[in-house]
Scaffold this motif. Structure first.
Motif, PDB file in Angstrom:
ATOM      1  N   PRO A 147       0.928  -1.321   0.131  1.00 33.48           N
ATOM      2  CA  PRO A 147       0.006  -0.060   0.120  1.00 33.48           C
ATOM      3  C   PRO A 147       0.764   1.236  -0.107  1.00 33.48           C
ATOM      4  CG  PRO A 147      -0.867  -1.614   1.632  1.00 33.48           C
ATOM      5  CD  PRO A 147       0.418  -2.201   0.861  1.00 33.48           C
ATOM      6  N   VAL A 148       1.921   1.270   0.800  1.00 37.42           N
ATOM      7  CA  VAL A 148       2.767   2.426   0.699  1.00 37.42           C
ATOM      8  C   VAL A 148       3.528   2.826  -0.695  1.00 37.42           C
ATOM      9  CG1 VAL A 148       4.806   3.427   1.451  1.00 37.42           C
ATOM     10  CG2 VAL A 148       3.266   2.414   3.027  1.00 37.42           C
ATOM     11  N   TYR A 149       3.706   1.491  -1.398  1.00 32.55           N
ATOM     12  CA  TYR A 149       4.474   1.776  -2.882  1.00 32.55           C
ATOM     13  C   TYR A 149       3.327   2.394  -3.465  1.00 32.55           C
ATOM     14  CZ  TYR A 149       8.303  -1.663  -2.227  1.00 32.55           C
ATOM     15  OH  TYR A 149       9.452  -2.102  -2.146  1.00 32.55           O
ATOM     16  N   PHE A 150       1.961   2.143  -3.327  1.00 34.87           N
ATOM     17  CA  PHE A 150       0.820   2.660  -3.883  1.00 34.87           C
ATOM     18  C   PHE A 150       0.724   4.085  -3.931  1.00 34.87           C
ATOM     19  CE2 PHE A 150      -3.427   4.184  -4.348  1.00 34.87           C
ATOM     20  CZ  PHE A 150      -4.123   3.500  -5.484  1.00 34.87           C
ATOM     21  N   LEU A 151       0.674   4.548  -2.657  1.00 34.23           N
ATOM     22  CA  LEU A 151       0.603   5.788  -2.042  1.00 34.23           C
ATOM     23  C   LEU A 151       1.756   6.531  -2.756  1.00 34.23           C
ATOM     24  CD1 LEU A 151       0.020   5.201   1.767  1.00 34.23           C
ATOM     25  CD2 LEU A 151      -1.590   6.494   0.283  1.00 34.23           C
ATOM     26  N   ARG A 152       3.082   5.906  -2.618  1.00 36.96           N
ATOM     27  CA  ARG A 152       4.139   6.959  -3.291  1.00 36.96           C
ATOM     28  C   ARG A 152       4.294   6.961  -4.719  1.00 36.96           C
ATOM     29  NH1 ARG A 152       7.526   9.711  -1.229  1.00 36.96           N
ATOM     30  NH2 ARG A 152       9.234   8.432  -2.057  1.00 36.96           N
ATOM     31  N   GLY A 153       3.507   6.113  -5.504  1.00 34.12           N
ATOM     32  CA  GLY A 153       3.397   5.972  -6.827  1.00 34.12           C
ATOM     33  C   GLY A 153       4.915   5.205  -7.381  1.00 34.12           C
ATOM     34  N   CYS A 190      -0.826   9.276  -4.827  1.00 34.51           N
ATOM     35  CA  CYS A 190      -1.549  10.330  -4.024  1.00 34.51           C
ATOM     36  C   CYS A 190      -0.945  10.780  -2.778  1.00 34.51           C
ATOM     37  CB  CYS A 190      -3.003  10.002  -3.714  1.00 34.51           C
ATOM     38  SG  CYS A 190      -3.336   8.489  -2.528  1.00 34.51           S
ATOM     39  N   GLY A 191       0.155  10.008  -2.337  1.00 35.15           N
ATOM     40  CA  GLY A 191       0.641  10.273  -0.949  1.00 35.15           C
ATOM     41  C   GLY A 191       2.132  10.625  -1.260  1.00 35.15           C
TER      42      GLY A 191
END
Ligand code: ADP
Length: 548
Positions: free
Chosen positions: A455-461, A479-480
């Motif tokens: 999920p953090v990979y996702f947030l950080r693109g 988005c993060g």
């Protein structure tokens, strides 16, 4: 129930003075001893370390001229106790499976020579008929089961040999049984009474509060820098600890590393772990007790049975395993009642290490339970609230502490008093509504199948291959980005502790997956429909340092 216990008569006090050198009983000791001698009732005794458990099973046989059978897991501890009793003119013996003089000891036992007989659980398992014989010939005053939490799988120190002790209760119907431990949550207390098949046991529990222990938590950065920060200045640029100090490390290797650094700094220190031979261990222990070294750097192998009342610092260099262990380990500080400091240094990697060991557990219920214990410890270290209350509420239903909320309590309480502005309600809390929405979405979109990393990979693109390519097309992808990876992980841990996320250990291997709780699902779905509830949180030190 207290009022029904009459005060001890002079006969009891005389025995106490003559054999034990104390002039009075501590309140709970007397109630327990009275119950054993006069009511012959089973008991479950939960007594804070240092209160005086051993008197509860050593006094009754001396007074009644009978024999106590004491079952305990640690041979060295039992040997020490036997020696101490002999010095006090109380006949005592020890029976273990590897013992050579068993025949002789048995003879003495059947002749009523011994007041206290220590046994390992393994020995009891092999030769329970000795107890029948002893009961027939002399009469057993009581059976004490020390470190009774070892009987419970839910505790932190389960020993399978303890499981078989339940059959003793039936074997000796006339003898009162007493289970004793220094740490037991209500669930473990129940498990103890059930597993040992105690009959209508009287439960006694001292307060778990140790008001003279100040609790502090810091981030682990650099060994020398960290340890210097809890030392006092000596002559010419040197530093030393303010009094005898125990440093607990998670691994044997770490004890040696930390010890080496301390020695380089000129601190008289030595290390202690199960990998050292008995002689070295004994030597280190003795030197510490005699103040010939100031600091002992140890794994959890060091502790049970150390009798040094003036330990001024207990330091954890690396996150403690769980709250039970933490409480027991800091409990070795300040037994003399004088102010002592407990400092835990941790980094988030420590929790990953602790979780790594879950890999070997195959029973899912048990694995989940252990994972929960690790999370609770993590939340305790991350907490910005009163640490004492948090720990006490783990053991008691209605914790009351005489120092909670004062400067003597913990780092968080002290900070609240000395820097009131940063802690006034509202001003200290930061609005993280947007971040919560991002985080919950990221976890939900990636299917609640991963730990924190994906999920953090996702947030950080991130285009890391662990994140399936299809997620890159999601409008929320990246988005993060405005926060670092570390910040998101720290934030996720806080969100976890607020009850929005749940950790589920994975079936095989280690690690766990993050799931949204019911609260989070409702919050997120409301937010998606434009009905956002504000989410405020007091950021922890790690988050703050990354926000700068
Ligand atoms: P525990 O096993 O509960 O940690 P111990 O049985 O080792 O505690 O006792 C802790 C200390 O308290 C010992 O030094 C013991 O001599 C002392 N102690 C126990 N009972 C009394 C008492 N009634 N009065 C004074 N000191 C006591």
């Amino acid at each position: 129930e207290d009022s029904s216990t009459p005060p001890p008569t002079t006969g009891y006090i005389d025995t106490l003075k003559t054999y034990f050198g104390h002039s009075s009983f501590r309140a709970m000791q007397w109630k327990i001893i009275h119950t054993t001698l006069n009511e012959r009732r089973d008991q479950c005794v939960i007594m804070a370390t240092g209160y005086g458990k051993s008197l509860c099973y050593q006094f009754p046989p001396v007074y009644a001229q009978g024999t106590s059978v004491v079952i305990s897991p640690l041979i060295s501890l039992m040997e020490d106790q036997v020696l101490a009793l002999q010095v006090a003119n109380i006949e005592a013996c020890f029976l273990g499976s590897a013992q050579r003089n068993t025949v002789e000891v048995k003879q003495g036992l059947y002749n009523g020579k011994y007041r206290v007989c220590y046994m390992t659980p393994e020995f009891v398992q092999i030769a329970p008929e000795i107890l029948d014989e002893l009961q027939k010939r002399v009469g057993i005053t009581m059976v004490a089961i020390d470190e009774a939490h070892c009987v419970s799988q839910w505790g932190h120190d389960f020993r399978s040999s303890y499981r078989t002790l339940g059959s003793l209760r039936k074997r000796l119907p006339e003898v009162p049984f007493m289970a004793l431990t220094a740490t037991a949550t209500p669930a473990i207390q129940k498990d103890i009474c059930k597993s040992l098949r105690l009959k209508n046991p009287l439960l006694s529990c001292t307060s778990f509060d140790r008001p003279n222990l100040y609790l502090a938590v810091r981030q682990k950065l650099d060994i020398v820098q960290d340890l210097t920060s809890v030392m006092v200045k000596g002559e010419r640029f040197t530093h030393h600890f303010d009094g005898p100090t125990i440093i607990y490390c998670p691994t044997k290797k770490a004890t040696e590393t930390v010890c080496g650094r301390l020695q380089q700094m000129g601190v008289k220190a030595d290390y202690y772990h199960a990998g050292r031979d008995n002689n070295s261990r004994r030597k280190v222990h003795t030197m510490f007790v005699r103040d010939e070294i100031q600091c002992i750097v140890a794994t959890v192998a060091f502790g049970m049975g150390i009798d040094k009342p003036d330990v001024r610092n207990v330091i954890h260099y690396g996150a403690p395993k769980d709250i039970e262990s933490y409480y027991q380990e800091i409990g070795r500080g300040g037994r003399d009642g004088l102010p002592s400091v407990c400092t835990a240094f941790y980094s988030s990697a420590d929790f990953a290490t602790n979780r790594f060991f879950l890999r070997d557990i195959h029973n899912m219920d048990f694995k989940e339970h252990k994972a929960k214990m690790i999370s609770e410890m993590e939340q305790c270290l991350l907490s910005t609230g009163c640490r004492r209350e948090l720990i006490l509420s783990h053991f008691e239903n209605k914790p009351k502490s005489s120092v909670a909320g004062t400067k003597k309590c913990c780092d968080n309480c002290r900070r609240r008093i000395t820097q009131p502005n940063s802690f006034q309600d509202g001003t200290s809390k930061v609005d993280y509504t947007k971040e919560l929405q991002h985080l919950l979405k990221a976890i939900s979109i990636t299917g609640e199948r991963y730990g924190m990393q994906v999920p953090v990979y996702f947030l950080r693109g991130s285009t890391n291959q662990k994140l399936l390519p299809r997620y890159q097309k999601d409008p929320d992808f990246g988005c993060g980005k405005y926060r670092q990876e570390k910040w998101w992980k720290a934030f996720a841990r806080m969100v976890l502790s607020q009850g929005y996320l749940r950790e589920k250990p994975v079936q095989s291997g280690f690690g766990s997956t993050l799931e949204l709780t019911g609260t989070a699902r409702k919050w997120l779905s409301d937010a998606n429909y434009g009905n956002v509830t504000e989410f405020k949180l007091q950021p922890n030190q790690e988050m703050l340092s990354l926000e700068k």
